[in-house]
Design a protein around this motif. Sequence first.
Motif, short mmCIF file in Angstrom:
data_model
loop_
_atom_site.label_atom_id
_atom_site.label_comp_id
_atom_site.label_asym_id
_atom_site.label_seq_id
_atom_site.Cartn_x
_atom_site.Cartn_y
_atom_site.Cartn_z
N LEU A 1 -39.61 123.91 113.92
CA LEU A 1 -38.95 124.72 115.15
C LEU A 1 -39.62 126.00 115.29
CD1 LEU A 1 -35.24 123.70 114.36
CD2 LEU A 1 -36.61 122.95 116.34
N ASP A 2 -40.17 126.75 114.02
CA ASP A 2 -40.80 128.09 114.29
C ASP A 2 -42.13 127.87 113.91
OD1 ASP A 2 -37.93 128.34 112.22
OD2 ASP A 2 -38.03 129.42 114.34
N SER A 3 -43.30 128.44 115.22
CA SER A 3 -44.61 128.28 114.89
C SER A 3 -45.00 129.43 113.89
CB SER A 3 -45.26 128.39 116.12
OG SER A 3 -44.72 129.50 116.86
N GLN A 4 -44.10 130.71 113.60
CA GLN A 4 -44.75 131.76 113.14
C GLN A 4 -43.40 132.34 112.37
OE1 GLN A 4 -46.93 134.38 115.38
NE2 GLN A 4 -48.74 133.21 115.50
N LEU B 1 -37.93 127.68 106.31
CA LEU B 1 -38.84 126.98 107.14
C LEU B 1 -38.15 125.83 107.61
CD1 LEU B 1 -42.35 127.72 105.57
CD2 LEU B 1 -41.20 129.13 106.82
N ARG B 2 -37.93 125.79 108.69
CA ARG B 2 -37.21 124.68 109.50
C ARG B 2 -37.96 123.45 109.84
NH1 ARG B 2 -33.57 127.14 114.03
NH2 ARG B 2 -35.59 128.25 114.31
N CYS B 3 -37.36 122.20 109.44
CA CYS B 3 -37.94 120.76 109.82
C CYS B 3 -36.94 119.82 110.21
CB CYS B 3 -38.87 120.27 108.45
SG CYS B 3 -39.60 118.79 108.88
N ASN B 4 -37.22 119.53 111.64
CA ASN B 4 -36.16 118.10 111.71
C ASN B 4 -37.17 117.14 111.92
OD1 ASN B 4 -34.51 120.70 112.85
ND2 ASN B 4 -33.34 119.04 112.39
N TYR B 5 -36.62 115.93 111.80
CA TYR B 5 -37.55 114.62 111.88
C TYR B 5 -36.66 113.43 112.86
CZ TYR B 5 -34.59 112.30 108.76
OH TYR B 5 -33.01 112.04 107.64
N SER B 6 -37.31 112.58 113.38
CA SER B 6 -36.59 111.51 114.11
C SER B 6 -37.38 110.32 113.75
CB SER B 6 -37.09 111.83 115.84
OG SER B 6 -36.70 110.72 116.53
N GLN C 1 -28.10 115.68 109.77
CA GLN C 1 -28.61 116.48 110.63
C GLN C 1 -30.05 116.34 110.70
OE1 GLN C 1 -27.90 120.55 109.82
NE2 GLN C 1 -25.58 120.31 109.56
N THR C 2 -30.47 115.23 110.26
CA THR C 2 -32.10 114.80 110.32
C THR C 2 -32.79 115.99 109.99
OG1 THR C 2 -32.46 114.97 112.79
CG2 THR C 2 -31.49 112.75 111.39
N SER C 3 -32.56 116.82 109.01
CA SER C 3 -33.57 117.92 108.67
C SER C 3 -33.99 118.06 107.25
CB SER C 3 -32.52 119.18 108.80
OG SER C 3 -31.44 119.22 107.91
N PHE C 4 -34.79 118.62 107.11
CA PHE C 4 -35.45 118.94 105.73
C PHE C 4 -36.26 120.31 105.43
CE2 PHE C 4 -36.76 117.36 101.78
CZ PHE C 4 -37.94 117.44 101.36
N HIS C 5 -35.25 121.15 105.52
CA HIS C 5 -35.61 122.78 105.69
C HIS C 5 -36.26 122.98 104.40
CE1 HIS C 5 -33.96 122.50 109.45
NE2 HIS C 5 -32.73 123.08 109.24
N LEU C 6 -37.19 123.93 104.38
CA LEU C 6 -37.92 124.41 103.17
C LEU C 6 -37.29 125.78 103.05
CD1 LEU C 6 -40.16 123.81 101.01
CD2 LEU C 6 -41.89 125.29 102.61
N ARG C 7 -37.09 126.10 101.52
CA ARG C 7 -36.58 127.50 101.27
C ARG C 7 -37.31 128.12 99.91
NH1 ARG C 7 -31.80 124.41 101.84
NH2 ARG C 7 -30.88 124.58 103.77
N LYS C 8 -37.54 129.38 99.96
CA LYS C 8 -37.54 130.27 98.79
C LYS C 8 -36.99 131.30 98.60
CE LYS C 8 -41.93 131.73 96.08
NZ LYS C 8 -43.18 131.71 95.86
N TYR D 1 -47.60 125.89 106.76
CA TYR D 1 -46.76 125.19 106.00
C TYR D 1 -46.77 123.85 106.95
CZ TYR D 1 -46.12 128.42 102.25
OH TYR D 1 -46.40 129.36 101.38
N PHE D 2 -46.91 122.77 106.45
CA PHE D 2 -46.45 121.43 107.27
C PHE D 2 -45.50 120.57 106.52
CE2 PHE D 2 -49.99 122.00 110.30
CZ PHE D 2 -50.68 122.58 109.72
#
Lengths: 113, 112
Positions: B7-10, B21-26, B71-78, B89-90
Amino acid sequence: DAGVTQSPTHLIKTRGQQVTLRCSPKSGHDTVSWYQQALGQGPQFIFQYYEEEERQRGNFPDRFSGHQFPNYSSELNVNALLLGDSALYLCASSLGLGLDTQYFGPGTRLTVL
Amino acid sequence: AQSVTQLDSQVPVFEEAPVELRCNYSSSVSVYLFWYVQYPNQGLQLLLKYLSGSTLVKGINGFEAEFNKSQTSFHLRKPSVHISDTAEYFCAVSNTGNQFYFGTGTSLTVIP
């Protein structure tokens, strides 16, 4: 222990030409996958080789072909180059066809003029 | 078919601040989820992966991610970033382990 190596690091070609990129997998790995990463984009899966056969293929035209050798190294060939083929080409190696971690090489930067 | 949306490019963040860093999948089938990091002029390096089991996955360099099926999400955190975390980050998804689908990436910039 050498990781995944790719050659060459950079390449410049003109439209219509053909190119061959090479990949040596990490020691002990027998599966090689190729990806195309256009500028500002994520990698896109091209195809995967295991036991010298193409096992999976992404949405790429037949101009993209590959080969895997008995020592597990691999080549990616692209014929009739288009400007849109300019990208970073990444090779990844893994063990078998399961969920083993894919290790990526540094890539080959291809520029088509 | 599967796809990934980052969802966020930068994402700019100050040093020692937390980041997500947010990630949603389908996907119509069960999936396996991955986060990779790419430093300038380098290939991708695996940060962490979710295959099954605990939905909270810990990876290298202090990163963690939470799989949320509803929520079909897999958000990355630190919890605290360092200058050296500046990179691309991909997020990626696969249902077989053979074919991976990557998102378009999130550029993390850590500001001193």
